[in-house]
Design a protein around this motif. Sequence first.
Motif, PDB file in Angstrom:
ATOM      1  N   THR A  18     -49.041  25.107  90.099  1.00  0.00           N
ATOM      2  CA  THR A  18     -49.855  24.188  90.617  1.00  0.00           C
ATOM      3  C   THR A  18     -50.332  22.813  90.001  1.00  0.00           C
ATOM      4  OG1 THR A  18     -51.256  26.099  91.520  1.00  0.00           O
ATOM      5  CG2 THR A  18     -52.339  24.077  91.460  1.00  0.00           C
ATOM      6  N   TYR A  19     -50.330  22.911  88.686  1.00  0.00           N
ATOM      7  CA  TYR A  19     -50.492  21.825  87.865  1.00  0.00           C
ATOM      8  C   TYR A  19     -49.322  21.612  86.891  1.00  0.00           C
ATOM      9  CZ  TYR A  19     -55.098  22.962  89.453  1.00  0.00           C
ATOM     10  OH  TYR A  19     -56.338  23.446  90.089  1.00  0.00           O
ATOM     11  N   ALA A  20     -48.168  21.369  87.440  1.00  0.00           N
ATOM     12  CA  ALA A  20     -47.034  21.239  86.883  1.00  0.00           C
ATOM     13  C   ALA A  20     -46.997  19.979  85.634  1.00  0.00           C
ATOM     14  CB  ALA A  20     -45.817  20.995  87.707  1.00  0.00           C
ATOM     15  N   LYS A  21     -47.888  18.937  85.855  1.00  0.00           N
ATOM     16  CA  LYS A  21     -47.948  17.894  85.005  1.00  0.00           C
ATOM     17  C   LYS A  21     -48.984  17.972  84.022  1.00  0.00           C
ATOM     18  CE  LYS A  21     -45.292  14.839  87.273  1.00  0.00           C
ATOM     19  NZ  LYS A  21     -43.850  15.311  87.100  1.00  0.00           N
ATOM     20  N   ASN A  22     -49.642  19.061  84.206  1.00  0.00           N
ATOM     21  CA  ASN A  22     -50.658  19.636  82.913  1.00  0.00           C
ATOM     22  C   ASN A  22     -49.974  20.241  81.817  1.00  0.00           C
ATOM     23  OD1 ASN A  22     -52.680  20.931  81.514  1.00  0.00           O
ATOM     24  ND2 ASN A  22     -54.019  20.567  83.126  1.00  0.00           N
ATOM     25  N   PRO A  23     -49.895  19.671  80.565  1.00  0.00           N
ATOM     26  CA  PRO A  23     -49.239  20.141  79.342  1.00  0.00           C
ATOM     27  C   PRO A  23     -49.873  21.462  78.853  1.00  0.00           C
ATOM     28  CG  PRO A  23     -50.406  18.121  78.947  1.00  0.00           C
ATOM     29  CD  PRO A  23     -50.701  18.363  80.369  1.00  0.00           C
ATOM     30  N   LEU A  24     -51.241  21.639  79.016  1.00  0.00           N
ATOM     31  CA  LEU A  24     -51.931  22.693  78.399  1.00  0.00           C
ATOM     32  C   LEU A  24     -51.514  23.946  79.422  1.00  0.00           C
ATOM     33  CD1 LEU A  24     -55.191  21.490  77.483  1.00  0.00           C
ATOM     34  CD2 LEU A  24     -53.397  22.039  76.019  1.00  0.00           C
ATOM     35  N   ALA A  25     -51.450  23.798  80.791  1.00  0.00           N
ATOM     36  CA  ALA A  25     -51.175  24.839  81.744  1.00  0.00           C
ATOM     37  C   ALA A  25     -49.764  25.625  81.232  1.00  0.00           C
ATOM     38  CB  ALA A  25     -51.039  24.565  83.077  1.00  0.00           C
ATOM     39  N   ARG A  26     -48.837  24.285  81.031  1.00  0.00           N
ATOM     40  CA  ARG A  26     -47.409  24.741  80.714  1.00  0.00           C
ATOM     41  C   ARG A  26     -47.287  25.287  79.463  1.00  0.00           C
ATOM     42  NH1 ARG A  26     -43.673  21.198  83.336  1.00  0.00           N
ATOM     43  NH2 ARG A  26     -42.149  22.243  82.346  1.00  0.00           N
ATOM     44  N   ALA A  27     -48.009  24.713  78.419  1.00  0.00           N
ATOM     45  CA  ALA A  27     -47.864  25.573  77.062  1.00  0.00           C
ATOM     46  C   ALA A  27     -48.366  26.994  77.058  1.00  0.00           C
ATOM     47  CB  ALA A  27     -49.155  24.885  76.080  1.00  0.00           C
ATOM     48  N   CYS A  28     -49.432  27.113  78.002  1.00  0.00           N
ATOM     49  CA  CYS A  28     -50.038  28.492  77.908  1.00  0.00           C
ATOM     50  C   CYS A  28     -49.098  29.555  78.467  1.00  0.00           C
ATOM     51  CB  CYS A  28     -51.291  28.639  78.822  1.00  0.00           C
ATOM     52  SG  CYS A  28     -52.764  27.987  77.932  1.00  0.00           S
ATOM     53  N   ARG A  29     -48.312  29.137  79.362  1.00  0.00           N
ATOM     54  CA  ARG A  29     -47.255  29.882  80.155  1.00  0.00           C
ATOM     55  C   ARG A  29     -46.056  30.098  79.283  1.00  0.00           C
ATOM     56  NH1 ARG A  29     -44.111  27.873  85.478  1.00  0.00           N
ATOM     57  NH2 ARG A  29     -43.448  26.035  84.239  1.00  0.00           N
ATOM     58  N   GLY A  30     -45.788  28.903  78.737  1.00  0.00           N
ATOM     59  CA  GLY A  30     -44.608  28.941  77.437  1.00  0.00           C
ATOM     60  C   GLY A  30     -44.875  29.876  76.477  1.00  0.00           C
ATOM     61  N   ARG A  31     -46.045  29.921  76.183  1.00  0.00           N
ATOM     62  CA  ARG A  31     -46.554  30.881  74.873  1.00  0.00           C
ATOM     63  C   ARG A  31     -46.626  32.302  75.337  1.00  0.00           C
ATOM     64  NH1 ARG A  31     -46.343  32.380  70.057  1.00  0.00           N
ATOM     65  NH2 ARG A  31     -48.135  33.557  69.261  1.00  0.00           N
ATOM     66  N   PHE A  32     -46.834  32.534  76.427  1.00  0.00           N
ATOM     67  CA  PHE A  32     -46.944  33.783  77.107  1.00  0.00           C
ATOM     68  C   PHE A  32     -45.340  34.207  77.187  1.00  0.00           C
ATOM     69  CE2 PHE A  32     -47.008  36.995  80.407  1.00  0.00           C
ATOM     70  CZ  PHE A  32     -47.983  37.926  80.134  1.00  0.00           C
ATOM     71  N   LEU A  33     -44.366  33.553  77.703  1.00  0.00           N
ATOM     72  CA  LEU A  33     -43.017  33.717  77.844  1.00  0.00           C
ATOM     73  C   LEU A  33     -42.404  33.993  76.596  1.00  0.00           C
ATOM     74  CD1 LEU A  33     -42.056  30.962  80.538  1.00  0.00           C
ATOM     75  CD2 LEU A  33     -42.039  33.548  80.881  1.00  0.00           C
ATOM     76  N   LEU A  34     -43.005  33.283  75.623  1.00  0.00           N
ATOM     77  CA  LEU A  34     -42.352  33.431  74.308  1.00  0.00           C
ATOM     78  C   LEU A  34     -42.601  34.927  73.569  1.00  0.00           C
ATOM     79  CD1 LEU A  34     -40.864  31.801  71.902  1.00  0.00           C
ATOM     80  CD2 LEU A  34     -43.019  31.075  71.151  1.00  0.00           C
ATOM     81  N   GLU A  35     -43.882  35.373  74.041  1.00  0.00           N
ATOM     82  CA  GLU A  35     -44.285  36.773  73.613  1.00  0.00           C
ATOM     83  C   GLU A  35     -43.429  37.866  74.015  1.00  0.00           C
ATOM     84  OE1 GLU A  35     -46.606  37.591  71.156  1.00  0.00           O
ATOM     85  OE2 GLU A  35     -46.362  35.319  70.811  1.00  0.00           O
ATOM     86  N   ASP A  36     -42.800  37.476  75.255  1.00  0.00           N
ATOM     87  CA  ASP A  36     -42.108  38.432  76.007  1.00  0.00           C
ATOM     88  C   ASP A  36     -40.619  38.439  75.339  1.00  0.00           C
ATOM     89  OD1 ASP A  36     -40.652  40.372  77.883  1.00  0.00           O
ATOM     90  OD2 ASP A  36     -41.073  38.873  79.373  1.00  0.00           O
ATOM     91  N   ARG A  37     -40.209  39.448  74.640  1.00  0.00           N
ATOM     92  CA  ARG A  37     -38.922  39.442  73.899  1.00  0.00           C
ATOM     93  C   ARG A  37     -37.909  39.570  75.013  1.00  0.00           C
ATOM     94  NH1 ARG A  37     -38.843  37.026  69.249  1.00  0.00           N
ATOM     95  NH2 ARG A  37     -40.862  37.417  68.121  1.00  0.00           N
TER      96      ARG A  37
END
Length: 166
Positions: A18-37
């Motif tokens: 929804t907020y594809a240009k929002n770097p914090l929304a992207r950072a949070c999703r990226g961090r969550f993905l990073l935790e998933d091995r």
Amino acid sequence: WTGGKGAIWRELDRLAKTYAKNPLARACRGRFLLEDRECPPERAFEDLDFAVEALPRDPWCRAWRAQAYERLGKNSEALKDFNECIRLKPQWAWAWAWRGKFRLARGNARGALADFNKSLRLNPISGEVYAWRAQAAKAGPSGDARRDFTRAVALGYKEKILELAR
């Protein structure tokens, strides 16, 4: 995924889309993905790289991207990001701890011990960092691994100690 993680993932993914240009929304999703091995690290890296490009002085985004670089095997880029994270926020204990963990994984026990010592001076109640420092002390030239393992257990990291012993 089902349950809690699945619900969190769906919400983070929805927000990042929804907020594809929002770097914090992207950072949070990226961090969550990073935790998933099980998730390919490239997926996490894409979001975290976007976040760092948009927020180059944010130490969290920088540290998370360093961890994504590490998972991708891009060690020189990871170390640059860890170093920049420390430069941006030198009083942040986790920045030192994560760089120490990175160094230890690459066989630099002496550098890891220095980073863990700095981290623990800044935050002396981190059981996880005591466990990492004990692991570095076992592999490196100095330190008291037994004392650190005992301290880590006292701070509630018994499972982490057992994991490191495997």
